[in-house]
Structure formats: structure tokens, C-alpha cells
Write a protein that holds these residues in place. Structure first.
Motif, PDB file in Angstrom:
ATOM      1  N   PRO A 399       0.826  -1.209   0.000  1.00 47.03           N
ATOM      2  CA  PRO A 399       0.000   0.000   0.000  1.00 47.03           C
ATOM      3  C   PRO A 399       0.861   1.261   0.000  1.00 47.03           C
ATOM      4  O   PRO A 399       1.945   1.278   0.593  1.00 47.03           O
ATOM      5  CB  PRO A 399      -0.788  -0.116   1.310  1.00 47.03           C
ATOM      6  CG  PRO A 399       0.133  -0.868   2.226  1.00 47.03           C
ATOM      7  CD  PRO A 399       0.909  -1.816   1.341  1.00 47.03           C
ATOM      8  N   GLN A 400       0.394   2.297  -0.652  1.00 44.40           N
ATOM      9  CA  GLN A 400       0.995   3.623  -0.523  1.00 44.40           C
ATOM     10  C   GLN A 400      -0.035   4.483   0.223  1.00 44.40           C
ATOM     11  O   GLN A 400      -1.023   4.931  -0.352  1.00 44.40           O
ATOM     12  CB  GLN A 400       1.320   4.222  -1.889  1.00 44.40           C
ATOM     13  CG  GLN A 400       1.873   5.634  -1.859  1.00 44.40           C
ATOM     14  CD  GLN A 400       3.042   5.831  -0.912  1.00 44.40           C
ATOM     15  OE1 GLN A 400       2.829   6.115   0.280  1.00 44.40           O
ATOM     16  NE2 GLN A 400       4.261   5.651  -1.390  1.00 44.40           N
ATOM     17  N   ILE A 401       0.202   4.641   1.507  1.00 42.48           N
ATOM     18  CA  ILE A 401      -0.774   5.302   2.377  1.00 42.48           C
ATOM     19  C   ILE A 401      -0.649   6.821   2.311  1.00 42.48           C
ATOM     20  O   ILE A 401      -1.643   7.546   2.420  1.00 42.48           O
ATOM     21  CB  ILE A 401      -0.595   4.814   3.829  1.00 42.48           C
ATOM     22  CG1 ILE A 401      -0.816   3.295   3.906  1.00 42.48           C
ATOM     23  CG2 ILE A 401      -1.556   5.514   4.784  1.00 42.48           C
ATOM     24  CD1 ILE A 401      -0.468   2.684   5.250  1.00 42.48           C
ATOM     25  N   HIS A 410      -2.846   1.043  -4.048  1.00 43.55           N
ATOM     26  CA  HIS A 410      -2.028  -0.167  -4.003  1.00 43.55           C
ATOM     27  C   HIS A 410      -0.987  -0.064  -5.109  1.00 43.55           C
ATOM     28  O   HIS A 410      -1.337   0.158  -6.272  1.00 43.55           O
ATOM     29  CB  HIS A 410      -2.888  -1.414  -4.221  1.00 43.55           C
ATOM     30  CG  HIS A 410      -3.719  -1.787  -3.040  1.00 43.55           C
ATOM     31  ND1 HIS A 410      -4.471  -2.934  -2.991  1.00 43.55           N
ATOM     32  CD2 HIS A 410      -3.928  -1.167  -1.836  1.00 43.55           C
ATOM     33  CE1 HIS A 410      -5.110  -3.012  -1.836  1.00 43.55           C
ATOM     34  NE2 HIS A 410      -4.795  -1.951  -1.128  1.00 43.55           N
ATOM     35  N   GLU A 411       0.265  -0.264  -4.740  1.00 40.89           N
ATOM     36  CA  GLU A 411       1.356  -0.150  -5.716  1.00 40.89           C
ATOM     37  C   GLU A 411       1.892  -1.543  -6.045  1.00 40.89           C
ATOM     38  O   GLU A 411       2.293  -2.280  -5.153  1.00 40.89           O
ATOM     39  CB  GLU A 411       2.468   0.739  -5.164  1.00 40.89           C
ATOM     40  CG  GLU A 411       3.536   1.085  -6.195  1.00 40.89           C
ATOM     41  CD  GLU A 411       4.481   2.174  -5.718  1.00 40.89           C
ATOM     42  OE1 GLU A 411       5.325   2.616  -6.516  1.00 40.89           O
ATOM     43  OE2 GLU A 411       4.386   2.581  -4.533  1.00 40.89           O
ATOM     44  N   VAL A 453      -4.900   1.093  -9.087  1.00 42.52           N
ATOM     45  CA  VAL A 453      -3.534   0.600  -8.853  1.00 42.52           C
ATOM     46  C   VAL A 453      -2.510   1.397  -9.634  1.00 42.52           C
ATOM     47  O   VAL A 453      -2.781   1.909 -10.729  1.00 42.52           O
ATOM     48  CB  VAL A 453      -3.404  -0.894  -9.210  1.00 42.52           C
ATOM     49  CG1 VAL A 453      -4.391  -1.735  -8.452  1.00 42.52           C
ATOM     50  CG2 VAL A 453      -3.532  -1.127 -10.706  1.00 42.52           C
ATOM     51  N   VAL A 454      -1.338   1.482  -9.061  1.00 46.32           N
ATOM     52  CA  VAL A 454      -0.183   2.094  -9.717  1.00 46.32           C
ATOM     53  C   VAL A 454       0.855   1.005  -9.941  1.00 46.32           C
ATOM     54  O   VAL A 454       1.136   0.221  -9.031  1.00 46.32           O
ATOM     55  CB  VAL A 454       0.403   3.232  -8.854  1.00 46.32           C
ATOM     56  CG1 VAL A 454       1.731   3.716  -9.432  1.00 46.32           C
ATOM     57  CG2 VAL A 454      -0.591   4.381  -8.740  1.00 46.32           C
ATOM     58  N   SER A 483       2.495  -7.182   1.126  1.00 44.30           N
ATOM     59  CA  SER A 483       2.840  -6.776   2.483  1.00 44.30           C
ATOM     60  C   SER A 483       1.920  -5.641   2.898  1.00 44.30           C
ATOM     61  O   SER A 483       1.434  -4.887   2.049  1.00 44.30           O
ATOM     62  CB  SER A 483       4.300  -6.301   2.563  1.00 44.30           C
ATOM     63  OG  SER A 483       5.185  -7.236   1.983  1.00 44.30           O
ATOM     64  N   ASN A 484       1.721  -5.488   4.186  1.00 47.68           N
ATOM     65  CA  ASN A 484       0.886  -4.407   4.694  1.00 47.68           C
ATOM     66  C   ASN A 484       1.713  -3.159   5.010  1.00 47.68           C
ATOM     67  O   ASN A 484       1.199  -2.193   5.554  1.00 47.68           O
ATOM     68  CB  ASN A 484       0.122  -4.862   5.944  1.00 47.68           C
ATOM     69  CG  ASN A 484      -1.178  -4.105   6.134  1.00 47.68           C
ATOM     70  OD1 ASN A 484      -1.861  -3.777   5.163  1.00 47.68           O
ATOM     71  ND2 ASN A 484      -1.521  -3.821   7.376  1.00 47.68           N
TER      72      ASN A 484
END
Length: 493
Positions: A399-401, A410-411, A453-454, A483-484
Motif C-alpha cells: 500500500p501507498q498510504i 495499491h502499488e 492501482v499504480v 505486504s501491509n
């Protein structure tokens, strides 16, 4: 047909019948395994601490024995490692399978004289079921290879220890010794890249018919073969028709493998771990792997959605449902009790009981409550690549938070073999596939909590270089699919 092929077919028929006997009586089979485990461990320290002498039924066991991971069982394991007897199982283990731990550092998983034979028999029986169903036994006349860890073992307080695949190398049946490659000397090479180069040299002129290993590392072997011979692997090994794998889902690699080989080959999926050999693909026609209910392992299952609740319900084999994501809990004749191995499974069949590995309970993305699992990202990528010439070597998702601008996302970090002509179209297809896989993710997109998504391209060999930097190149090591957090991807970027 050779005598060896004929003998293999007769043996396959015999093993198939034996398998059917227990597979057709699953509840009774698991009950017998449970009773034997409790009886054999009554006088162990663990058995005394958990009142095994008073356990008459599964309900008693569930009340006495909590679900534990390695860290929670470590106080017992440490005593076994120190050389004490009758702690988790009768006597001392034959071996320790050494694996990478999390908070505990190295993990020492016991292998006993009762548990070890099942590791060997399960791998053998998977091949025999393939022979029984397909009628194809000619490959037994050729050479076979398993890309594995070094068989050189250390010793700790009188007990041998090493990687599971290296331990198993000591148990190759005599009738396979002449067919098996690489040589012992090559198998003992520790540096993975040097080892693969040596394996290429030993095998390139041989009649290889069976190749086995984790797909990502077999891919490296195939690429080096192709570079050396300047032709597809299928032309180098004209009789190669069976690929045996485990550890990760083959589907994201399938297109790349078929390109490297130059044709399709049959495959058999295995579900082995240091803690036990749990399942194997028993049919080319049915989805999933046959759960091994008669192998000294008693299974429990906890729904992943309930796993972190205060007292989640534990299900036995007769209570599971199709398509539900369960955390796999085991009790074994190696002395693991109520043990969470970290894998999650889904049942694809209840007659017989077949499973797929859906992911890891600690490998997920739920930064926004979406709880995306490994099976979902693998299926989405496969759907997005269908009908295209896109091929992927490796990938992981995080994730990119806190993006510099715009909504979180989500990357996907992807190492392409053949990349998309239009990344925006591919990202759109990937995002649509993810929305179909996970309704919570779809809600977040619709609700403008997340943007689509990226995709970030990873340079060629980027994942291999990452694994090498972490000291985990080759063997049974593999990249987590997701992964989180961004600990992995920050080192890839």
C-alpha cells in the motif's frame, strides 16, 4: 515400455488404492490420527502440562491446548534444542529443520522418526498418482532434478540440523539414485548462482525428464540453460514433460515457463513445509491438492476473518466449507501442538478434501480494511495478462498510504519479461480484476477512498538482487506476494 515403467504403473495402482481407503473415510481417519497422537505424547512434558491423560475427545483438546505460533511454543522448543528428551514428542528428534524466523530469529522445527517418512512418501505418492491417472511412466527412465538447499548438515546437541530440502536429500530412495541430478558435490555448493551454473553444466547434455523446485528459482535455471544452448529448454531436453513445484502459485509464472520451454508440460503441485507435508495434487483434472489426512497430522481450521478475535472457533475436517479462507492449524507426530504454520487455505472439494494455498495470515494488505490476500493478487494478475503477450518474472504489492499527491493506492512492483505496450490500459485491467476478486477493495475504489492501482517497473533481476542482498537467494526462499507495509518495496524502488 521398460520394466521400470511397468513396475512404476503397478506400484502407482497400489498406492492409489491405499489413498482411496483413507480419503473415503476422512473423519474416521482424522479421529484415529488424533487418538494416536494424544496416546503417544501422554508422557511428554507438553502432554503432562496440558493433561493429555484426561483428553478423551477433541473438545477436551481444544480446551487444554491453545493455538500457538513458533514464538509461543519456543520455551518448549528451546528445551528440545538443548538436548532434553520427551519434551514435545517421545525421545529426541532425528533432525531440526532450520528456517528463518520473525521475532525469534532462526526457527528449529523438529523432525522425528515418526514424522520423517511422511515427507518422503508424500512426494513419491504425488508422482505415483500422476502415473496412475495419466498412464505416463516413461519419464522414470530419464534423469530427474530437484533444485534444493545444501545437504550438508550441522549438529546441535547431538541432533543434525539443516534446511528441510537438504535433509530430504539424504532420503532419496535407492531406485532413484542413478536417475537423480545434480551430483552430491554440486548440491553442496552454498552460493546459489555458482550452484545453478554448475547444475547447468551437469544437466545440459542429459536426458532430463522431470524437473522440480520453486518456480522462481527453476526460472533462473531455465534462463541460464537457454543462454548457454541458445535454444528453448524443451529442445535441450526433448523428453522433459513433467514439472513439480511447491512454495508459490505457478500460474503467474506459467506463460514465462512455456515460453522458456517452448511448449506446455504437465505439472504437479506440492504443499510441503518444515512442519509437515500437507497436500499434493492428486489429479490433473481437478482443482486443488489432496489434503493428507493419514500422515500423522491432525488438522484444525480457523476462519481468517475470525483469527484475531479473542476466542475464534476452531473447526475440524468434518466442519469446513468450500471457498472459505481458513488459517491452517496442525498437531503432529513431530511434537507441534495447536500450531499455526501461518498459511491460509481454501477447500476446492470436500469429497475428497482438496485445498489450495490462498496466502499467508501475515502477508496481506488491509491498510484500509480491504484484507487483500495472496490468491487474489495472483488471480487478478493472471486475468489481466490473459489474451496478451505480457509476461511477468516476479511481483509484489504494497500500500501507498501517504502519496505526495492524490488518493492512496495499491502499488504493484512488477519485473516484466514482456512489458505492456500501454501501461495505463494494463493498470486499468489489473484494477478491474482486483475489484472482482475483493469486494472491499471495490468499495474503496467506488467510495473514492483509494485510487486505481499504480504499477512500478522493477529492473531486470531486481528481485534476485534484493533476495541476494538479504542473504536469501535460492533454496526454498521466496518473495512475499504482498505486504501491509513498504519494508520490501522501499528496497526495490
Amino acid at each position: 515400455m521398460s520394466l521400470k515403467s511397468i513396475a512404476a504403473k503397478f506400484f502407482a495402482q497400489r498406492i492409489y488404492k491405499k489413498t482411496q481407503a483413507w480419503a473415503n473415510s476422512p473423519i474416521e481417519t482424522q479421529k484415529a490420527v488424533f487418538q494416536n497422537l494424544i496416546q503417544d505424547a501422554k508422557q511428554t512434558q507438553f502432554g503432562k502440562d496440558h493433561h493429555f491423560d484426561k483428553i478423551k475427545a477433541y473438545e477436551d483438546f481444544a480446551n487444554e491446548v491453545p493455538v500457538r505460533d513458533y514464538e509461543a511454543l519456543k520455551s518448549y522448543v528451546d528445551r528440545v534444542v538443548k538436548g532434553e528428551e520427551n519434551i514435545l514428542w517421545k525421545g529426541k528428534p532425528l533432525y531440526f529443520a532450520k528456517t528463518s524466523g520473525t521475532t525469534s530469529g532462526a526457527k528449529y522445527i523438529p523432525l522425528t522418526k515418526e514424522s520423517m517418512p511422511y515427507h518422503i512418501e508424500a512426494a513419491r505418492n504425488a508422482i505415483l498418482h500422476y502415473i496412475h491417472e495419466s498412464g505416463n511412466a516413461d519419464f522414470v527412465n530419464g534423469k530427474m532434478i530437484f533444485l534444493q538447499g545444501s545437504p550438508i548438515l550441522d549438529e546441535k546437541n547431538g541432533i543434525k540440523l539443516g534446511r528441510l530440502s537438504g535433509i530430504v536429500a539424504h532420503f532419496v530412495p535407492k531406485y532413484l539414485q542413478k536417475n537423480r541430478l545434480p551430483s552430491w558435490e554440486t548440491n553442496c555448493i552454498e552460493d546459489w548462482e555458482t550452484k545453478v551454473d554448475a547444475i547447468v553444466g551437469e544437466t545440459i547434455n542429459e536426458n532430463m525428464t522431470v524437473i522440480s523446485g520453486i518456480p522462481s528459482w527453476v526460472q533462473m535455471y531455465f534462463e541460464k540453460l537457454q543462454q548457454r544452448a541458445a535454444k528453448p529448454v524443451g529442445d535441450i531436453f526433448k523428453n522433459f514433460n513433467l514439472f513439480i513445484y511447491g512454495g508459490v502459485n505457478y500460474e503467474p509464472y506459467r506463460a514465462k515457463f512455456e515460453n522458456l520451454i517452448g511448449r506446455k508440460v504437465d505439472s504437479i503441485e506440492l504443499f510441503p513445509a518444515s512442519e509437515g507435508f500437507f497436500a499434493y495434487q492428486d489429479s490433473q483434472k481437478e482443482k486443488g491438492m489432496l489434503l493428507l489426512l493419514n500422515s500423522g497430522i491432525f488438522y484444525e481450521f480457523i476462519k481468517t476473518e475470525d483469527f484475531y478475535s479473542e476466542k475464534p472457533k476452531r473447526y475440524t475436517i468434518g466442519e469446513v466449507e468450500l471457498g472459505v479462507n481458513y488459517v491452517l492449524i496442525i498437531s503432529t507426530n513431530a511434537g507441534l501442538w495447536g500450531y499455526n504454520i501461518g498459511d491460509t487455505v481454501q477447500f476446492t472439494s470436500l469429497k475428497p478434501y482438496r485445498v489450495i494455498v490462498s496466502g499467508r495470515i501475515k502477508h496481506y494488505i488491509s491498510a484500509f480494511g480491504e484484507h487483500v490476500i495472496g490468491k487474489e493478487v495472483e488471480s487478478a494478475l493472471q486475468e489481466a495478462m490473459e489474451g496478451t503477450n505480457i509476461r511477468v518474472n516476479e511481483f509484489t504489492v504494497a500500500p501507498q498510504i501517504t502519496p505526495k499527491e492524490g488518493l492512496p493506492y495499491h502499488e504493484w512492483f512488477i519485473e516484466f519479461e514482456n512489458e505492456p505496450q500501454d501501461f495505463e490500459i494494463f493498470a486499468e485491467a489489473l484494477d478491474n480484476a482486483m475489484r472482482k476478486q475483493n469486494i472491499y477493495y471495490d468499495d474503496l475504489i467506488v467510495g473514492n477512498v483509494l485510487r486505481k492501482v499504480v504499477i512500478t517497473k522493477v529492473a531486470k533481476n531486481g528481485f534476485q538482487n534484493y533476495m541476494k542482498s538479504m542473504g536469501k537467494l535460492g533454496g526454498q526462499n521466496k518473495i512475499p506476494r504482498l505486504s501491509n507495509d513498504r519494508k520490501i518495496v522501499d528496497l526495490l524502488a
